[in-house]
Design a protein around this motif. Structure first.
Motif, PDB file in Angstrom:
ATOM      1  N   TYR A  35       0.836  -1.191   0.000  1.00 52.91           N
ATOM      2  CA  TYR A  35       0.000   0.000   0.000  1.00 52.91           C
ATOM      3  C   TYR A  35       0.873   1.243   0.000  1.00 52.91           C
ATOM      4  CZ  TYR A  35      -3.814  -3.021   1.625  1.00 52.91           C
ATOM      5  OH  TYR A  35      -4.767  -4.005   1.751  1.00 52.91           O
ATOM      6  N   GLY A  99     -12.184 -12.549   2.616  1.00 49.02           N
ATOM      7  CA  GLY A  99     -12.495 -11.233   3.149  1.00 49.02           C
ATOM      8  C   GLY A  99     -12.719 -11.166   4.639  1.00 49.02           C
ATOM      9  N   GLU A 102      -8.077 -10.627   9.006  1.00 49.55           N
ATOM     10  CA  GLU A 102      -7.374  -9.356   9.104  1.00 49.55           C
ATOM     11  C   GLU A 102      -6.074  -9.402   8.319  1.00 49.55           C
ATOM     12  OE1 GLU A 102      -6.079 -10.201  13.522  1.00 49.55           O
ATOM     13  OE2 GLU A 102      -4.972  -8.505  12.701  1.00 49.55           O
ATOM     14  N   PHE A 105       0.192  -5.681   9.325  1.00 49.20           N
ATOM     15  CA  PHE A 105       1.005  -4.673   8.663  1.00 49.20           C
ATOM     16  C   PHE A 105       2.411  -4.593   9.238  1.00 49.20           C
ATOM     17  CE2 PHE A 105      -1.756  -2.259   5.825  1.00 49.20           C
ATOM     18  CZ  PHE A 105      -2.999  -2.780   6.155  1.00 49.20           C
TER      19      PHE A 105
ATOM     20  N   SER B  32     -17.170  -7.613   4.816  1.00 52.17           N
ATOM     21  CA  SER B  32     -16.644  -7.605   6.181  1.00 52.17           C
ATOM     22  C   SER B  32     -16.143  -6.194   6.470  1.00 52.17           C
ATOM     23  CB  SER B  32     -15.508  -8.602   6.336  1.00 52.17           C
ATOM     24  OG  SER B  32     -15.978  -9.921   6.208  1.00 52.17           O
ATOM     25  N   PHE B  34     -13.941  -3.463   9.104  1.00 52.90           N
ATOM     26  CA  PHE B  34     -12.790  -3.429  10.007  1.00 52.90           C
ATOM     27  C   PHE B  34     -12.529  -1.997  10.479  1.00 52.90           C
ATOM     28  CE2 PHE B  34     -11.137  -7.635   8.720  1.00 52.90           C
ATOM     29  CZ  PHE B  34     -11.738  -7.788   7.483  1.00 52.90           C
ATOM     30  N   TYR B  36      -8.995  -0.195  11.816  1.00 53.10           N
ATOM     31  CA  TYR B  36      -7.571  -0.284  12.089  1.00 53.10           C
ATOM     32  C   TYR B  36      -7.123   1.012  12.766  1.00 53.10           C
ATOM     33  CZ  TYR B  36      -6.889  -4.401   9.106  1.00 53.10           C
ATOM     34  OH  TYR B  36      -6.926  -5.667   8.557  1.00 53.10           O
ATOM     35  N   LEU B  44      -0.242  -0.128  10.523  1.00 51.71           N
ATOM     36  CA  LEU B  44      -1.597  -0.265  11.037  1.00 51.71           C
ATOM     37  C   LEU B  44      -1.725  -1.551  11.833  1.00 51.71           C
ATOM     38  CD1 LEU B  44      -1.926   1.715   8.553  1.00 51.71           C
ATOM     39  CD2 LEU B  44      -4.244   0.788   8.345  1.00 51.71           C
ATOM     40  N   LEU B  46      -4.972  -4.063  13.577  1.00 55.27           N
ATOM     41  CA  LEU B  46      -6.409  -4.272  13.657  1.00 55.27           C
ATOM     42  C   LEU B  46      -6.915  -3.900  15.038  1.00 55.27           C
ATOM     43  CD1 LEU B  46      -8.965  -5.417  12.237  1.00 55.27           C
ATOM     44  CD2 LEU B  46      -8.458  -7.577  13.409  1.00 55.27           C
ATOM     45  N   LYS B  49     -13.275  -5.990  14.278  1.00 56.52           N
ATOM     46  CA  LYS B  49     -13.892  -6.305  12.999  1.00 56.52           C
ATOM     47  C   LYS B  49     -15.275  -6.904  13.213  1.00 56.52           C
ATOM     48  CE  LYS B  49     -12.243 -11.046  12.295  1.00 56.52           C
ATOM     49  NZ  LYS B  49     -11.426 -11.948  11.413  1.00 56.52           N
ATOM     50  N   THR B  51     -18.045  -9.372  10.677  1.00 60.55           N
ATOM     51  CA  THR B  51     -18.122 -10.032   9.379  1.00 60.55           C
ATOM     52  C   THR B  51     -19.547 -10.245   8.896  1.00 60.55           C
ATOM     53  OG1 THR B  51     -17.961 -12.191  10.447  1.00 60.55           O
ATOM     54  CG2 THR B  51     -15.916 -11.189   9.680  1.00 60.55           C
ATOM     55  N   PHE B  89      -8.688   4.097  10.913  1.00 57.37           N
ATOM     56  CA  PHE B  89      -9.134   3.823   9.553  1.00 57.37           C
ATOM     57  C   PHE B  89     -10.262   2.809   9.572  1.00 57.37           C
ATOM     58  CE2 PHE B  89      -5.920   5.884   6.982  1.00 57.37           C
ATOM     59  CZ  PHE B  89      -4.817   5.962   7.812  1.00 57.37           C
ATOM     60  N   SER B  93     -13.813  -5.300   3.181  1.00 56.96           N
ATOM     61  CA  SER B  93     -13.415  -6.233   2.140  1.00 56.96           C
ATOM     62  C   SER B  93     -14.682  -6.806   1.540  1.00 56.96           C
ATOM     63  CB  SER B  93     -12.517  -7.343   2.682  1.00 56.96           C
ATOM     64  OG  SER B  93     -13.184  -8.077   3.676  1.00 56.96           O
ATOM     65  N   GLY B  94     -14.709  -6.822   0.226  1.00 59.28           N
ATOM     66  CA  GLY B  94     -15.919  -7.239  -0.468  1.00 59.28           C
ATOM     67  C   GLY B  94     -16.095  -8.739  -0.467  1.00 59.28           C
ATOM     68  N   LEU B 100      -8.593  -5.009   0.783  1.00 61.75           N
ATOM     69  CA  LEU B 100      -9.230  -4.040   1.658  1.00 61.75           C
ATOM     70  C   LEU B 100      -9.383  -2.698   0.958  1.00 61.75           C
ATOM     71  CD1 LEU B 100      -7.462  -4.636   5.097  1.00 61.75           C
ATOM     72  CD2 LEU B 100      -9.841  -5.100   4.532  1.00 61.75           C
ATOM     73  N   PHE B 102      -9.967   1.195   2.070  1.00 66.87           N
ATOM     74  CA  PHE B 102      -9.850   2.020   3.275  1.00 66.87           C
ATOM     75  C   PHE B 102     -10.546   3.355   3.108  1.00 66.87           C
ATOM     76  CE2 PHE B 102      -6.865  -0.173   6.016  1.00 66.87           C
ATOM     77  CZ  PHE B 102      -6.264  -1.076   5.160  1.00 66.87           C
ATOM     78  N   GLY B 103     -11.047   3.879   4.224  1.00 68.62           N
ATOM     79  CA  GLY B 103     -11.427   5.274   4.291  1.00 68.62           C
ATOM     80  C   GLY B 103     -10.176   6.134   4.404  1.00 68.62           C
TER      81      GLY B 103
END
Lengths: 114, 112
Positions: A35, A99, A102, A105, B32, B34, B36, B44, B46, B49, B51, B89, B93-94, B100, B102-103
């Motif tokens: 990313y 999906g 988690e 990172f 789902s 999440f 972060y 980042l 987690l 979450k 689902t 954040f 996930s679709g 993922l 993210f906003g």
């Protein structure tokens, strides 16, 4: 301890040079991701790999390249074709799970192109 | 396509105040969801979450409920601490994908 390592933490390069960012994980995860993070824009996906020797472009792949020769490693090369490479780069990994799982990172590499 | 919208920051609070960070999403099917958290200079991690619809994720005093009817996943905490100062954040996930989305992130600053 299991985790993801990225090196170096800070990287400086001159304009026009290619640079490779390292990402290693010992979590035994099949999937890995790269990313890019810019202020106010959240994270944007560059490339991802769901299995060794296979990878797909993300949303902003232009000017970047990757390889996935080993399960543990997913290096990212920022080429001279990337118009605005200065950014914070984050690597992640996960167990594929449709999906639900988690992503883990790494600590990130801040690249500055002078 | 799928997307996530979260409230802009920074959010500035005094210690022990109540926190809400709004997150809404657009997605086909049942993604789902999440949250972060990113502490200064780090990657980042987690936070929580969910689902499926009506699930509540919780961790470290933070909570978020997956509301399908309002396509929302707002983050709440009853009493924030200075150590909660970070960027949060929201992500989704679709269906049948681990990618993922993210906003843009919301910076929280908590003062003593």
């Amino acid at each position: 301890d299991g985790g993801i390592t990225q090196s170096p933490k800070y990287l400086f390069r001159k304009e026009g040079q290619n640079v490779t960012l390292s990402c290693e994980q010992n979590l035994n995860h099949d999937a890995m991701y790269w990313y890019r993070q810019d202020p106010g824009q959240g994270l944007r996906l560059i490339y991802y790999s769901q299995i060794v020797n296979d990878f797909q472009k993300g949303d902003i792949a232009e000017g970047y390249s990757v390889s996935r020769e080993k399960k543990e490693s997913f290096p990212l090369t920022v080429t001279s074709a990337q118009k605005n490479p200065t950014a914070f780069y984050l690597c992640a990994s996960s167990i594929p799970g449709l999906g639900h799982n988690e992503q883990f990172f790494g600590p990130g590499t801040r690249l500055t192109v002078l | 396509g799928n997307s996530v919208t979260q409230m802009e920051g920074p959010v500035t609070l005094s210690e022990e105040a109540f926190l809400t960070i709004n997150c809404t999403y657009t997605a086909t099917g049942y993604p789902s969801l999440f949250w972060y958290v990113q502490y200064p200079g780090e990657g980042l991690q987690l936070l929580l979450k969910a689902t499926k619809a009506d699930d509540k994720g919780s961790n470290k005093g933070f909570e978020a409920t997956y509301r399908k009817e309002t396509t929302s996943f707002h983050l709440e905490k009853g009493s924030v601490q200075v150590s909660d100062s970070a960027v949060y954040f929201c992500a989704l996930s679709g269906k049948n994908t681990d990618k993922l989305i993210f906003g843009t992130g919301t910076r929280l600053q908590v003062f003593p």
